[in-house]
Design a protein around this motif. Structure first.
Motif, PDB file in Angstrom:
ATOM      1  N   SER A 116       1.118  -1.606   0.076  1.00  0.00           N
ATOM      2  CA  SER A 116      -0.131  -0.144  -0.268  1.00  0.00           C
ATOM      3  C   SER A 116       0.923   1.117   0.300  1.00  0.00           C
ATOM      4  N   ARG A 117       2.097   0.862   0.532  1.00  0.00           N
ATOM      5  CA  ARG A 117       2.525   2.074   0.967  1.00  0.00           C
ATOM      6  C   ARG A 117       3.392   2.878  -0.497  1.00  0.00           C
TER       7      ARG A 117
ATOM      8  N   GLU B  20       0.992   3.866  -2.923  1.00  0.00           N
ATOM      9  CA  GLU B  20       0.746   5.495  -3.219  1.00  0.00           C
ATOM     10  C   GLU B  20       1.766   6.461  -3.832  1.00  0.00           C
TER      11      GLU B  20
END
Length: 503
Positions: free
Chosen positions: A284-285, A288
């Motif tokens: 998820s990071r 981004e």
């Protein structure tokens, strides 16, 4: 660690939070990657103990081995892993195809590659070693005779070996370690050895609200709360596991064994579940961050290699040899060196933070366009046929160490070749006169198409590195000269290969 990364690490140590090393993401992330969190039996190189695997972050598949020393149970584990990974690979193969061209001129050939390739994600470098060794110990197994295994076992071994081989190339996104991917984009205030611990690394990068990265990383050093990300296990847990296996072996009746088996599964899942969640947190990071411009090109090459290897296996392809022959090793080393140089250059073209390191080493400079001569020409090879060669003048606040005659490119206009004509030192900075040798949409005279010639007042970067540099030329394997042993013989598996022990 380069100078930029060192400064970022010092700043992170001072602030207590991770520092970004890049402005974009330099790795590909599939929409549904296959995540594998493996554990091995303590004291053995690749004795499978358990794994969490799959593409659904909320529903991982649990694979366990109740008798890690029993080879039958081990191959049952491999077969179960194949039941998960091989359909995922086939799903990627079934994706729509796109055409691409290989070769030039008369050797040009039209081919097709799938629009999707598999992506295998593991927690750390140990996970890549696990995949490599598991592939080596399964791809050569016989499917008939005294050591017969399921047909899926050697097939899975071939694919795992292929994944591990590609992981050695920095530009490949087929098999990635999460700790490496995160460390390439963030700097922490801890040592590189500590960055290999996924829980601590993500503690620095993505701490809970109200906590600093340093505080979170210290808290995650407790193996009771944050177990190792594998494949190695915590020694305290090893003792607990040994007791549970002993109870399983001595349990009276089928009901007793089933209860003991559920306890083992519960404990193993509890060991891997924190790492499983960290894997998806890291994904998820990374998502981004916007993808760098060259990420798509590298993924297209992954898809091309995937399609070619799948076709090779369909054609009854032999398993990979235990080790490279001399010619193959030399060619592989050359390809790896070329891939590293190309990957480093592409990252710099995509990311000003990466390019800043090349400015420190004198391989790039950034400045302001103070003048340009759009109509400039130079004599051509034929009398009366001048060549259009406009120039731009760039003022830099820092010294420029490149000399006149150096070929350079501007990352903002990567298809435009240029050459330094003159470098004039002015105080602490320099003024650079640059001749542009093309990149005007095939126009041969002014005016230049909009955007192809830098405007006055525009900040530009020029560098001597080039991701499109020509690779080294090595003869084809069949053309290997006799002085180097002649063409190598193709590898043929033997009966002894099927008897290779796990240890």
């Amino acid at each position: 660690m380069n100078a930029i990364a060192t400064v970022a690490a010092l700043r992170a140590s001072e602030s207590g939070d991770a520092e970004r090393l890049t402005t974009v993401r330099h790795v590909h992330l599939d929409d549904a990657p296959f995540v594998l969190v493996p554990l091995t039996l303590a004291g053995e190189a690749c004795a499978p103990l358990a794994a969490l695997a799959g593409t659904d972050p909320d529903h991982p598949a649990l694979l366990t081995v109740r008798h890690p020393h029993d080879q039958t149970d081990r191959f049952d584990f491999v077969e179960s892993l194949g039941d998960l990974l091989l359909p995922y690979i086939e799903e990627c193969r079934a994706a729509p195809k796109e055409p691409y061209t290989v070769g030039r001129g008369k050797d040009k050939e039209e081919r097709e590659r799938p629009l999707r390739a598999p992506q295998l994600l593991v927690p750390n470098a140990g996970g890549i070693s696990y995949v490599r060794l598991l592939g080596r110990l399964t791809r050569l197994r016989a499917t008939d005779g005294p050591h017969a295994v399921s047909l899926s076992v050697p097939l899975l071994g071939k694919w795992l070996t292929w994944f591990a081989d590609r992981a050695e190339f920095p530009d490949s996104g087929l098999l990635q370690a999460m700790t490496r991917s995160l460390s390439a984009h963030w700097a922490t205030g801890q040592s590189p050895a500590q960055d290999a611990h996924l829980a601590s690394l993500l503690g620095w990068i993505d701490p809970p609200a109200g906590r600093t990265g340093a505080e979170t990383a210290r808290e995650r050093e407790d193996p009771a709360t944050w177990p190792p990300a594998g494949p190695a296990t915590d020694p305290v847990f090893d003792r607990t596991l040994d007791e549970l296996i002993a109870k399983y072996d001595s349990a009276p009746g089928q009901r007793g064994q089933d209860a003991a088996a559920r306890t083992i599964d519960h404990e193993l899942r509890a060991q891997m579940l924190p790492t499983w969640r960290l894997m998806w947190q890291g994904i998820s990071r990374l998502r981004e961050l916007p993808a760098g411009e060259h990420v798509a090109r590298r993924r297209a090459f992954d898809r091309q290699l995937f399609g070619e290897y799948a076709a090779y296996l369909d054609d009854d392809g032999r398993p990979q040899a235990r080790r490279d022959h001399a010619v193959g090793a030399a060619r592989r080393l050359a390809r790896m060196e070329e891939a590293q140089a190309r990957y480093d250059a592409e990252r710099a073209y995509d990311d000003p933070l990466v390019m800043a390191e090349y400015e420190l080493t004198g391989d790039a400079f950034t400045g302001l366009v103070t003048a340009r001569d759009e109509g400039r020409t130079v004599p051509g090879k034929r009398p009366g046929s001048p060549l259009w060669r406009p120039t731009v003048t760039v003022h830099c606040d820092l010294p420029v160490s490149m000399a006149a005659g150096t070929s350079v490119k501007c990352p903002a206009r990567p298809g435009q070749k240029a050459e330094i004509l003159e470098v004039i030192t002015r105080g602490a900075g320099a003024t650079v006169l640059i001749q542009l040798n093309g990149g005007f949409d095939n126009k041969r005279k002014p005016p230049a198409p909009e955007g192809t010639l830098a405007d006055l007042g525009e900040t530009v970067t020029f560098t001597s590195i080039d991701p499109r540099s020509m690779p080294s030329s090595l003869p084809a394997e069949e053309d290997t000269p006799w002085t180097h042993g002649g063409p190598p013989q193709p590898y043929e598996p033997t009966d002894e290969d099927a008897e290779e022990v796990w240890e």
